[in-house]
Design an enzyme around this catalytic site. Structure first.
Site, PDB file in Angstrom:
ATOM      1  N   TRP A  57       0.824  -1.204   0.000  1.00  0.00           N
ATOM      2  CA  TRP A  57       0.000   0.000   0.000  1.00  0.00           C
ATOM      3  C   TRP A  57       0.860   1.256   0.000  1.00  0.00           C
ATOM      4  CZ3 TRP A  57      -0.424   4.132   3.367  1.00  0.00           C
ATOM      5  CH2 TRP A  57      -1.541   4.966   3.201  1.00  0.00           C
ATOM      6  N   HIS A  58       1.994   1.203   0.690  1.00  0.00           N
ATOM      7  CA  HIS A  58       2.819   2.389   0.827  1.00  0.00           C
ATOM      8  C   HIS A  58       3.552   2.760  -0.454  1.00  0.00           C
ATOM      9  CE1 HIS A  58       2.255   2.275   5.230  1.00  0.00           C
ATOM     10  NE2 HIS A  58       2.606   3.538   5.171  1.00  0.00           N
ATOM     11  N   GLY A  59       3.802   1.814  -1.319  1.00  0.00           N
ATOM     12  CA  GLY A  59       4.505   2.213  -2.526  1.00  0.00           C
ATOM     13  C   GLY A  59       4.836   1.055  -3.438  1.00  0.00           C
ATOM     14  N   PHE A 103       2.365   8.574  -1.259  1.00  0.00           N
ATOM     15  CA  PHE A 103       1.644   7.324  -1.057  1.00  0.00           C
ATOM     16  C   PHE A 103       0.149   7.461  -1.276  1.00  0.00           C
ATOM     17  CE2 PHE A 103       5.197   7.684   2.057  1.00  0.00           C
ATOM     18  CZ  PHE A 103       6.098   6.947   1.321  1.00  0.00           C
TER      19      PHE A 103
END
Length: 470
Positions: A318-320, A470
């Site tokens: 999800w973060h990257g 993000f």
């Protein structure tokens, strides 16, 4: 448009709130919706269409879920909503990463799409998904007014970087909310404190990380490497918690109450406690919509460990779009699983100070994976931190430590509940001098922070928001 900018502070914000407080009740939602679109379109006008499409998709799916509640096709409608939302998120966020990976593994030369990442897509996608899931579960009422649902999705204070707000938490406020002088005052104070965190702490100490990470990693000393990664740890905390404070403060000024997103995570005595204090709204989202549906801790230890692994792999993704984010997620999954197996009981038995020291080491290693994108850079920096083939201390390290000593001290103190405890004590004592000091501080300190922050914004050339990535 970012909160710590002259355009926002002196143009958008005053004009918006003057109009917002002047217009009658139901017109506030109209103004908030279109004002939020202008706020978002300031930097990315094309991607307003994407956000509006996501809004219409989930509004429509919510109406369909209400219509077919209790019937088999309701599950298909929910699946459709989830698939569309995740498809949009994956396409814009991960398409180029997948193409690069395929090209690397196969030796092919598929062209990259080179799509800029729509700011905030990870946040508003999770918000709209939580709405349809809650409607399906019967935990939220369906919103039949498209404009009101659009207000929930596009609300500018928390649109770009959270906190992630569930529809059921703001449903009453969307329909009817009261704006009080005390609420506006508290919101302004919270906003000023968040702005100070961002401009006076995150930006200033982040400059040290930029300096150190931009150096040839073979030449830096061990002390310089540690100074750099500790600077990054403070930068990302004050950057993100500062944004959350500003968002919560703006929400109060609008008549909404958003959940807290940080609770002094750097005083945690375990990694488990750290993630209950850091980015609380994201942790709550994954726990409620992924971890518990997978079985949580109800199906035995092995299944719980598997569920933790899945949740943290998804959290990293999800973060990257990068292997370093997957490694970051797996690193924390490993730490959490070890605490579930035996380490948590040991940490509870040991003095709290040892637990805090252990947690900070684990978290610092995690920030190394988070901040550097390539295996070579990560390994090179790790060697510098551990002194493998590097000088332990040199003149540059001593110079940087002297230059940033006061800033490190201020950041360390601000990352603890010391000031909050002092304020609470002053309020409880209730003597003449304590009440006078409290009243003076609550008015003058936010004002001083605001003035210093504006001066810092005018003078600064380094003013990023890390979580916009993000």
């Amino acid at each position: 448009m970012v909160f710590s900018s002259i355009v926002f502070l002196f143009r958008f914000l005053p004009l918006f709130f003057v109009l917002y407080y002047l217009v009658p009740g139901r017109m506030k939602n109209v103004l908030l919706f279109f004002g939020s679109l202008i706020f978002y379109a300031w930097g990315e006008p094309v991607y307003v269409l994407l956000m509006l499409f996501s809004t219409i998709v989930d509004y429509t799916h919510g109406r369909l879920l209400e219509r077919f509640r209790g019937k088999r096709r309701a599950g298909c409608i929910l699946l459709s909503s989830v698939v569309i939302n995740l498809a949009l998120l994956c396409f814009f966020k991960y398409a180029d990463f997948l193409i690069r990976t395929i090209n690397t593994l196969s030796g092919s030369e598929f062209p990259l799409l080179n799509l800029p990442l729509p700011i905030g897509i990870s946040f508003y996608t999770f918000q709209t998904m939580s709405y349809t899931i809650d409607v399906y579960r019967g935990e939220a009422k369906v919103q039949k007014n498209l404009l009101d649902f659009g207000v929930y999705v596009t609300m500018f204070p928390q649109l770009i970087a959270g906190p992630i707000v569930k529809y059921r938490d703001v449903e009453a406020g969307i329909h009817e909310r009261s704006i009080t002088l005390s609420g506006v005052s508290d919101g302004m104070k919270r906003f000023c404190i968040g702005l100070g965190k961002k401009v006076l702490l995150a930006n200033q100490i982040g400059a040290l990380w930029v300096l150190v990470s931009g150096r040839n990693l073979r030449e830096i000393s061990t002390l310089t490497a540690w100074a750099g990664i500790v600077a990054f740890a403070f930068q990302i905390y004050f950057d993100f918690s500062g944004y959350s404070d500003m968002a919560i403060g703006l929400g109060e000024m609008l008549g909404f109450h958003f959940p807290d997103n940080f609770n002094y995570p750097y005083i945690s005595a375990s990694v488990t406690e750290f993630w209950r204090r850091w980015h609380i709204s994201l942790g709550s989202w994954f726990r409620e919509y992924v971890y518990i549906p997978l079985g949580g801790n109800r199906k035995g230890l092995l299944r719980q460990l598997f569920n933790i692994l899945i949740v943290w792999l998804l959290t990293g993704i999800w973060h990257g779009a990068g292997w370093n984010f997957m490694l970051w997620g797996l690193w924390f999954a490993l730490a959490l699983m070890l605490e579930k197996l035996f380490l948590g009981k040991l940490l509870n038995w040991l003095p709290r100070g040892i637990g805090i020291f252990y947690t900070l080491l684990v978290v610092q290693a995690g920030w190394l994976l988070f901040a550097l994108e390539t295996p070579g850079a990560i390994w090179g920096y790790l060697k510098a931190m551990t002194g493998m083939g590097h000088i332990l201390v040199d003149r540059e390290a001593l110079y940087l430590c002297r230059q940033y000593a006061l800033l490190f001290l201020a950041a360390a103190v601000a990352a603890t509940p010391l000031f909050s405890a002092m304020v609470t004590l002053l309020r409880k004592v209730r003597t003449g001098w304590s009440i006078a000091l409290y009243r003076f501080g609550e008015k003058m300190i936010p004002a001083a922070i605001l003035i210093l922050s504006i001066a810092g914004i005018v003078d600064a050339s380094y003013n990023p928001f890390l979580y916009f990535r993000f």
